[in-house]
Design a protein around this motif. Sequence first.
Motif, PDB file in Angstrom:
ATOM      1  N   PHE A 319     -65.543 -28.691  82.088  1.00  0.00           N
ATOM      2  CA  PHE A 319     -64.204 -29.168  82.429  1.00  0.00           C
ATOM      3  C   PHE A 319     -63.635 -28.833  83.893  1.00  0.00           C
ATOM      4  O   PHE A 319     -63.205 -29.712  84.571  1.00  0.00           O
ATOM      5  N   PHE A 320     -63.975 -27.521  84.353  1.00  0.00           N
ATOM      6  CA  PHE A 320     -63.738 -27.393  85.774  1.00  0.00           C
ATOM      7  C   PHE A 320     -64.518 -28.087  86.543  1.00  0.00           C
ATOM      8  O   PHE A 320     -64.027 -28.653  87.751  1.00  0.00           O
ATOM      9  N   ILE A 322     -65.351 -31.189  86.168  1.00  0.00           N
ATOM     10  CA  ILE A 322     -64.967 -32.683  85.987  1.00  0.00           C
ATOM     11  C   ILE A 322     -63.702 -32.510  86.749  1.00  0.00           C
ATOM     12  O   ILE A 322     -63.566 -33.571  87.634  1.00  0.00           O
ATOM     13  N   VAL A 323     -62.812 -31.744  86.962  1.00  0.00           N
ATOM     14  CA  VAL A 323     -61.916 -31.517  87.563  1.00  0.00           C
ATOM     15  C   VAL A 323     -61.849 -31.660  89.036  1.00  0.00           C
ATOM     16  O   VAL A 323     -61.508 -32.368  89.741  1.00  0.00           O
ATOM     17  N   TYR A 326     -63.058 -34.957  90.217  1.00  0.00           N
ATOM     18  CA  TYR A 326     -62.108 -35.901  90.154  1.00  0.00           C
ATOM     19  C   TYR A 326     -61.115 -35.600  91.390  1.00  0.00           C
ATOM     20  O   TYR A 326     -60.422 -36.569  91.793  1.00  0.00           O
ATOM     21  N   VAL A 327     -60.807 -34.678  91.636  1.00  0.00           N
ATOM     22  CA  VAL A 327     -60.174 -34.222  92.937  1.00  0.00           C
ATOM     23  C   VAL A 327     -60.734 -34.744  94.138  1.00  0.00           C
ATOM     24  O   VAL A 327     -60.176 -35.286  95.044  1.00  0.00           O
ATOM     25  N   LEU A 353     -61.713 -41.240  82.278  1.00  0.00           N
ATOM     26  CA  LEU A 353     -60.461 -40.167  82.127  1.00  0.00           C
ATOM     27  C   LEU A 353     -59.935 -40.337  80.840  1.00  0.00           C
ATOM     28  O   LEU A 353     -59.301 -39.161  80.463  1.00  0.00           O
ATOM     29  N   THR A 357     -59.389 -37.320  78.137  1.00  0.00           N
ATOM     30  CA  THR A 357     -57.939 -36.686  77.872  1.00  0.00           C
ATOM     31  C   THR A 357     -58.006 -36.725  76.146  1.00  0.00           C
ATOM     32  O   THR A 357     -57.504 -35.631  75.749  1.00  0.00           O
ATOM     33  N   TYR A 360     -60.682 -33.662  75.060  1.00  0.00           N
ATOM     34  CA  TYR A 360     -60.433 -32.335  75.549  1.00  0.00           C
ATOM     35  C   TYR A 360     -59.149 -31.788  75.232  1.00  0.00           C
ATOM     36  O   TYR A 360     -58.731 -30.707  75.009  1.00  0.00           O
TER      37      TYR A 360
END
Length: 416
Positions: A319-320, A322-323, A326-327, A353, A357, A360
């Motif tokens: 997840f980190f 993925i974040v 996308y940033v 996305l 959502t 997760y």
Amino acid sequence: MLEFKTLGGRSEAKSRIAALDFQRANFDFDLWTYLEVSDGLDCLKDVTALNELQKEHGWKRTLGMILSAQADRSALTSNGCVLELYIVVGGNSLTVMLVLFYAEKMPQRNILKNHTAGPGFLLGFPDPPGLPGVCFTIFLLIYVTVIIGNSLIVLVTVLDLSLHSPMYFFLRNLSFLEICYTSATLPKMLVCFLTGDVQISFLGCAAQLYFLVSLGSTECLLLATMAYDRYVAICDPLRYSLVMNGGFCVRLVVGSWMVVVPIQVGQIYQVFTLPFCASHHLHHFFCDVPPLLELACADTFWSRVTLNTIILLFAILPFFMIVVSYVRIIGTVLKMHSAPSRHKAFSTCSSHLIVLTLFYGSATVVYCKHHSRDSADTDKYLALFYTILTPMFNPVIYGMRNRELRIALRKLLWGK
């Protein structure tokens, strides 16, 4: 407050146990454990050894040590006797009644062997009149939708040469995984609704749990891989074909499927070698780690450490990633001068996305919050989102928001 009561004889023990069993429905039980009453009830008159053991390890750990015959016999015996517990938790009080029997009558237990030969677990399905039939119909429709929708995506991405790109290669693997993931739980749920038999064997529960956690971990890794693919495509388009070549994509997918296997096998073994309490009522629609640990009559500290480590490795770290991806993507898109280019870049990521959502969001609530008996019902309904509803919505989300996929599906179904 922990209160110890020594029963005076066999008849008194049987009458007390029978009375409590009769009143069981009137209490809110967290633990129900009963071991057979044996002869020799008068051979021990004090509970000093058990009190000391309980102070050192806690009452639940002490019970688990006795049940699995792993405790030091010298600490649990006096005058040739061993303590056996009958425990009831009701309201705010906890009563522990001691039933005594001779040490030589207590055989060594092979926990895993006893589990496989035992009655298994009872799954927590509601049983109001008429509801099982309605639930069977609804979940059967959901399962058929999952199979057909995801199979169409697999088929169209294989047959249509225009969809032979890394993005659709990962989507094809995700759709196949969703079929497997749903099949780990839904068929058994359908059988329970149809027949009313909510029992699942220990081996069946272990197999279901293995596929559930392994496929769930693989999905987290695949979602992270898809985010990385979108990052390279948008942030470094000139090197995209070089970086995301066929061999690298295959290695990413195979790694996502294989890296979870040895770790999850170890977790399953760790969970199913725990001694379980006599109540095998699982407060869940399927076998999962948190509700199984709630039934254990031993210290589950290391099992929870393993669970949290796996969540860190296969859920939080992906997840980190993925974040971070996308940033970087958002930063790159905002720097684009052309509005159509920005729209196209965001549209290629929107489906991913939405799926992220859904998956997760519900999984985080179930696995990362504190578990209690009061939240058990909420947890099992939330679990349906990431195990059943997300696989059902995936084909709809990708089909509606991806123009190339819509065109390919139209050609496949109607030849236009």
